[in-house]
Design a protein around this motif. Structure first.
Motif, PDB file in Angstrom:
ATOM      1  N   LEU A 111       0.883  -1.172   0.000  1.00 23.19           N
ATOM      2  CA  LEU A 111       0.000   0.000   0.000  1.00 23.19           C
ATOM      3  C   LEU A 111       0.919   1.220   0.000  1.00 23.19           C
ATOM      4  CD1 LEU A 111      -2.591   1.658   0.370  1.00 23.19           C
ATOM      5  CD2 LEU A 111      -2.544   1.090   2.794  1.00 23.19           C
ATOM      6  N   VAL A 112       0.904   1.950  -1.095  1.00 20.33           N
ATOM      7  CA  VAL A 112       1.813   3.095  -1.243  1.00 20.33           C
ATOM      8  C   VAL A 112       0.999   4.379  -1.194  1.00 20.33           C
ATOM      9  CG1 VAL A 112       3.496   4.220  -2.740  1.00 20.33           C
ATOM     10  CG2 VAL A 112       3.417   1.723  -2.598  1.00 20.33           C
ATOM     11  N   ASN A 113       1.347   5.208  -0.225  1.00 24.31           N
ATOM     12  CA  ASN A 113       0.595   6.444  -0.019  1.00 24.31           C
ATOM     13  C   ASN A 113       1.284   7.607  -0.687  1.00 24.31           C
ATOM     14  OD1 ASN A 113      -1.609   5.791   2.048  1.00 24.31           O
ATOM     15  ND2 ASN A 113       0.222   4.696   2.720  1.00 24.31           N
ATOM     16  N   VAL A 114       0.578   8.218  -1.615  1.00 22.89           N
ATOM     17  CA  VAL A 114       1.083   9.485  -2.147  1.00 22.89           C
ATOM     18  C   VAL A 114       0.259  10.649  -1.605  1.00 22.89           C
ATOM     19  CG1 VAL A 114       2.291   8.585  -4.159  1.00 22.89           C
ATOM     20  CG2 VAL A 114      -0.131   9.094  -4.340  1.00 22.89           C
ATOM     21  N   GLY A 115      -0.953  10.387  -1.159  1.00 17.00           N
ATOM     22  CA  GLY A 115      -1.735  11.416  -0.475  1.00 17.00           C
ATOM     23  C   GLY A 115      -1.051  11.765   0.836  1.00 17.00           C
ATOM     24  N   ILE A 116      -1.141  13.032   1.218  1.00 20.77           N
ATOM     25  CA  ILE A 116      -0.440  13.486   2.428  1.00 20.77           C
ATOM     26  C   ILE A 116      -1.447  14.159   3.362  1.00 20.77           C
ATOM     27  CG2 ILE A 116       1.550  14.760   3.308  1.00 20.77           C
ATOM     28  CD1 ILE A 116       2.605  14.866   0.398  1.00 20.77           C
ATOM     29  N   PRO A 117      -2.130  13.365   4.202  1.00 17.52           N
ATOM     30  CA  PRO A 117      -3.104  13.936   5.128  1.00 17.52           C
ATOM     31  C   PRO A 117      -2.444  14.900   6.117  1.00 17.52           C
ATOM     32  CG  PRO A 117      -3.274  11.535   5.070  1.00 17.52           C
ATOM     33  CD  PRO A 117      -2.028  11.911   4.333  1.00 17.52           C
ATOM     34  N   GLU A 118      -3.258  15.786   6.655  1.00 11.73           N
ATOM     35  CA  GLU A 118      -2.726  16.801   7.568  1.00 11.73           C
ATOM     36  C   GLU A 118      -2.612  16.285   9.004  1.00 11.73           C
ATOM     37  OE1 GLU A 118      -5.166  20.274   6.828  1.00 11.73           O
ATOM     38  OE2 GLU A 118      -4.448  20.415   4.754  1.00 11.73           O
ATOM     39  N   GLU A 119      -3.198  15.107   9.266  1.00 14.66           N
ATOM     40  CA  GLU A 119      -3.161  14.551  10.619  1.00 14.66           C
ATOM     41  C   GLU A 119      -2.428  13.208  10.601  1.00 14.66           C
ATOM     42  OE1 GLU A 119      -6.212  14.468   8.973  1.00 14.66           O
ATOM     43  OE2 GLU A 119      -6.895  16.498   9.413  1.00 14.66           O
ATOM     44  N   PRO A 120      -1.931  12.769  11.778  1.00 12.69           N
ATOM     45  CA  PRO A 120      -1.360  11.419  11.857  1.00 12.69           C
ATOM     46  C   PRO A 120      -2.451  10.378  11.640  1.00 12.69           C
ATOM     47  CG  PRO A 120      -1.070  12.619  13.941  1.00 12.69           C
ATOM     48  CD  PRO A 120      -1.929  13.465  13.067  1.00 12.69           C
ATOM     49  N   VAL A 121      -2.053   9.200  11.146  1.00 14.32           N
ATOM     50  CA  VAL A 121      -3.052   8.152  10.915  1.00 14.32           C
ATOM     51  C   VAL A 121      -2.707   6.912  11.740  1.00 14.32           C
ATOM     52  CG1 VAL A 121      -3.805   8.877   8.636  1.00 14.32           C
ATOM     53  CG2 VAL A 121      -1.798   7.448   8.835  1.00 14.32           C
ATOM     54  N   PRO A 122      -3.674   6.350  12.440  1.00 16.24           N
ATOM     55  CA  PRO A 122      -3.399   5.124  13.207  1.00 16.24           C
ATOM     56  C   PRO A 122      -3.398   3.912  12.285  1.00 16.24           C
ATOM     57  CG  PRO A 122      -5.689   5.831  13.523  1.00 16.24           C
ATOM     58  CD  PRO A 122      -5.073   6.788  12.542  1.00 16.24           C
ATOM     59  N   VAL A 123      -2.541   2.951  12.590  1.00 15.35           N
ATOM     60  CA  VAL A 123      -2.548   1.703  11.809  1.00 15.35           C
ATOM     61  C   VAL A 123      -2.122   0.553  12.720  1.00 15.35           C
ATOM     62  CG1 VAL A 123      -0.213   2.065  10.910  1.00 15.35           C
ATOM     63  CG2 VAL A 123      -1.784   0.626   9.648  1.00 15.35           C
ATOM     64  N   LEU A 124      -2.781  -0.575  12.568  1.00 16.88           N
ATOM     65  CA  LEU A 124      -2.451  -1.760  13.355  1.00 16.88           C
ATOM     66  C   LEU A 124      -1.372  -2.535  12.614  1.00 16.88           C
ATOM     67  CD1 LEU A 124      -5.977  -3.153  14.310  1.00 16.88           C
ATOM     68  CD2 LEU A 124      -4.162  -2.520  15.919  1.00 16.88           C
ATOM     69  N   LEU A 125      -0.258  -2.820  13.266  1.00 18.83           N
ATOM     70  CA  LEU A 125       0.791  -3.568  12.560  1.00 18.83           C
ATOM     71  C   LEU A 125       0.360  -4.991  12.240  1.00 18.83           C
ATOM     72  CD1 LEU A 125       4.040  -2.154  14.130  1.00 18.83           C
ATOM     73  CD2 LEU A 125       3.068  -1.733  11.878  1.00 18.83           C
ATOM     74  N   SER A 126      -0.649  -5.481  12.928  1.00 17.61           N
ATOM     75  CA  SER A 126      -1.151  -6.818  12.574  1.00 17.61           C
ATOM     76  C   SER A 126      -1.749  -6.813  11.166  1.00 17.61           C
ATOM     77  CB  SER A 126      -2.194  -7.300  13.584  1.00 17.61           C
ATOM     78  OG  SER A 126      -3.231  -6.368  13.692  1.00 17.61           O
ATOM     79  N   SER A 127      -2.066  -5.632  10.637  1.00 16.65           N
ATOM     80  CA  SER A 127      -2.591  -5.563   9.265  1.00 16.65           C
ATOM     81  C   SER A 127      -1.518  -5.826   8.226  1.00 16.65           C
ATOM     82  CB  SER A 127      -3.194  -4.180   8.995  1.00 16.65           C
ATOM     83  OG  SER A 127      -4.230  -3.909   9.890  1.00 16.65           O
ATOM     84  N   VAL A 128      -0.241  -5.677   8.589  1.00 17.60           N
ATOM     85  CA  VAL A 128       0.827  -5.948   7.621  1.00 17.60           C
ATOM     86  C   VAL A 128       1.541  -7.269   7.875  1.00 17.60           C
ATOM     87  CG1 VAL A 128       1.360  -3.619   6.811  1.00 17.60           C
ATOM     88  CG2 VAL A 128       2.413  -4.419   8.899  1.00 17.60           C
ATOM     89  N   PHE A 129       1.617  -7.709   9.140  1.00 12.22           N
ATOM     90  CA  PHE A 129       2.518  -8.826   9.428  1.00 12.22           C
ATOM     91  C   PHE A 129       2.041 -10.161   8.851  1.00 12.22           C
ATOM     92  CE2 PHE A 129       0.155 -10.968  12.669  1.00 12.22           C
ATOM     93  CZ  PHE A 129       0.850 -12.116  12.984  1.00 12.22           C
ATOM     94  N   GLY A 130       0.722 -10.361   8.846  1.00 17.09           N
ATOM     95  CA  GLY A 130       0.194 -11.668   8.451  1.00 17.09           C
ATOM     96  C   GLY A 130       0.603 -12.099   7.061  1.00 17.09           C
ATOM     97  N   ASN A 131       0.657 -11.188   6.139  1.00 22.60           N
ATOM     98  CA  ASN A 131       0.944 -11.552   4.745  1.00 22.60           C
ATOM     99  C   ASN A 131       2.170 -10.824   4.209  1.00 22.60           C
ATOM    100  OD1 ASN A 131      -1.950 -11.773   5.429  1.00 22.60           O
ATOM    101  ND2 ASN A 131      -2.047 -12.774   3.423  1.00 22.60           N
ATOM    102  N   ARG A 132       3.074 -10.460   5.074  1.00 21.82           N
ATOM    103  CA  ARG A 132       4.310  -9.772   4.677  1.00 21.82           C
ATOM    104  C   ARG A 132       3.991  -8.559   3.784  1.00 21.82           C
ATOM    105  NH1 ARG A 132       8.901 -13.722   2.585  1.00 21.82           N
ATOM    106  NH2 ARG A 132       7.653 -13.591   0.699  1.00 21.82           N
ATOM    107  N   ARG A 133       2.906  -7.871   4.141  1.00 14.02           N
ATOM    108  CA  ARG A 133       2.521  -6.692   3.356  1.00 14.02           C
ATOM    109  C   ARG A 133       3.413  -5.516   3.715  1.00 14.02           C
ATOM    110  NH1 ARG A 133      -3.420  -8.276   5.265  1.00 14.02           N
ATOM    111  NH2 ARG A 133      -4.200  -9.291   3.383  1.00 14.02           N
ATOM    112  N   SER A 134       3.465  -4.527   2.813  1.00 21.49           N
ATOM    113  CA  SER A 134       4.223  -3.304   3.108  1.00 21.49           C
ATOM    114  C   SER A 134       3.310  -2.101   3.089  1.00 21.49           C
ATOM    115  CB  SER A 134       5.311  -3.014   2.082  1.00 21.49           C
ATOM    116  OG  SER A 134       5.862  -4.149   1.562  1.00 21.49           O
TER     117      SER A 134
END
Ligand code: NAP
Ligand code: ZN
Ligand code: ZN
Length: 347
Positions: free
Chosen positions: A265-288
């Protein structure tokens, strides 16, 4: 110094108004450009409204510049009077660090490049962008607009085009790859066109189905509304690459669930606020989870040549300078099809 007309925000969040600015004399390696068209990028609005933090005012935004060379300095070798050229987000950089030498000036290790506006140049003067009649830029930060591309539809390529082309190439969008583009705005519509031209199977993930016909015409194979929760069930584990062009924070865990093993998942949009993300969303399938900033000067030229070869221009709504403030409101309301471009003769 030359005095030229421009549109500037006098202060944060203030409407833009007509003014004049000074452009430097043409130096040994400089190119003077008569600006014909300037695109309006969402980044212009983030900065004019200080959404990304303190900015420099008055601000003349605009980093999607297309025009014609009117004068060159004695040391210029790559351009001549009359050439059709473009300038994007950078007008200089240190030129000595590893990244600059590798043509990745956007990642200049000496504190970043000199941005086209809202920055201070090596001469200590503020930089002013494309919402103006002309600009003077070192030839190393100027690119050539190929003959096959109109200057009006080429202007947005200088940011929206390169910002999508660079990650699509880096993450190998091409035949056999499933690519999703989130948000069908200025960046998104170029992302769809370029990903399709690279041979990928392209899906648009938009807030609604309102622009579906346009998306399919631009080269998308599939089109889904993210407001429909069924979209996330149906597309779970599908994509090799998701290019997120949305300027607002999204539910990143939901979008990460759409990636297959090793997907990015490659972000080129640049939101003005920090974004929360669960690392369990990437670890299961070696996602980036990654991001990408515009593209370097050589890659910007490569992108323009690619777009000319494939007949890819931006889809634009040409406006006069007195419509800039109205256009800003429409961009903020996701009401853009698909890039506002200022006819700078109206300044
Ligand atoms: P834009 O034309 O406004 O397009 C953004 C699209 O995102 C909208 O058309 C809309 O598409 C969707 N969207 C907007 N608000 C949303 C929300 N609250 N929730 C979900 N979707 C929403 O903007 P742009 O000029 O393409 O720029 C997009 C972002 O990229 C900005 O943050 C800009 O600063 C950033 N940017 C980054 C780079 C870089 O180098 N990384 C370069 C240029 C721009 P739908 O209606 O289809 O949903
Ligand atoms: Zn931009
Ligand atoms: Zn550098």
């Amino acid at each position: 110094m030359t005095t030229v007309a421009a549109y500037a925000a006098p202060a944060a969040k203030a409407p833009l108004e007509r003014t004049t600015i000074e452009r430097r004399e043409v130096g040994e390696f400089d190119v003077q450009i008569d600006i014909k068209y300037a695109g309006i990028c969402r980044s212009d609005i983030h900065q004019a409204r200080e959404g990304w933090g303190t900015a420099i005012f008055p601000m003349v935004p605009g980093h999607e510049i297309a025009g014609v060379v009117t004068e060159v300095g004695p040391g210029v070798t790559r351009f001549a009077v009359g050439d059709r050229v473009g300038v994007g987000c950078m007008v200089d950089s240190c030129r000595e660090c590893d990244n600059c030498r590798a043509g990745l000036q956007q990642y200049c290790e000496k504190g970043g490049p000199v941005w086209t506006y809202n920055a201070v140049g090596k001469d200590g003067e503020p930089t002013y962008g494309g919402y103006s009649e002309s600009v003077v830029v070192d030839e190393n930060y100027v690119v050539r607009v190929p003959d096959g591309l109109g200057l009006d539809v080429a202007a947005p390529l200088l940011c929206a085009g390169i910002t999508t082309y660079s990650p699509l190439k880096h993450w190998n969008a091409g035949p056999g790859k499933k690519v999703a583009v989130v948000g069908l705005g200025g960046l998104g519509h170029m992302g769809v066109k370029i990903a399709h031209a690279l041979g990928a199977e392209v899906t648009v993930l938009s807030q609604s189905l309102r622009k579906k016909d346009d998306g399919l015409r631009m080269g998308a194979d599939h089109y889904y509304a993210t407001s429909d929760p069924k979209t996330f069930e149906e597309l779970a584990g599908t994509f090799d690459l998701i290019l997120n062009t949305v300027s607002a924070p999204l539910d990143f865990d939901a979008y990460l669930s759409l990636l297959r093993t090793d997907g990015a998942l490659v972000n080129v949009g640049i939101p003005e606020e920090p974004v929360p993300v669960l690392l369990s969303s990437v670890f299961g399938n070696r996602r980036s989870l990654s991001s990408s900033g515009i593209g370097g000067i050589p890659e910007t030229q490569e992108m323009l040549d690619f777009c000319a070869e494939h007949g890819l221009g931006a889809e634009i709504e040409l406006i006069s300078a007195d419509q800039i403030n109205e256009a800003y409101e429409r961009v903020l309301g996701s009401d853009v099809r698909y890039r506002f471009v200022i006819d700078t003769a109206t300044i």
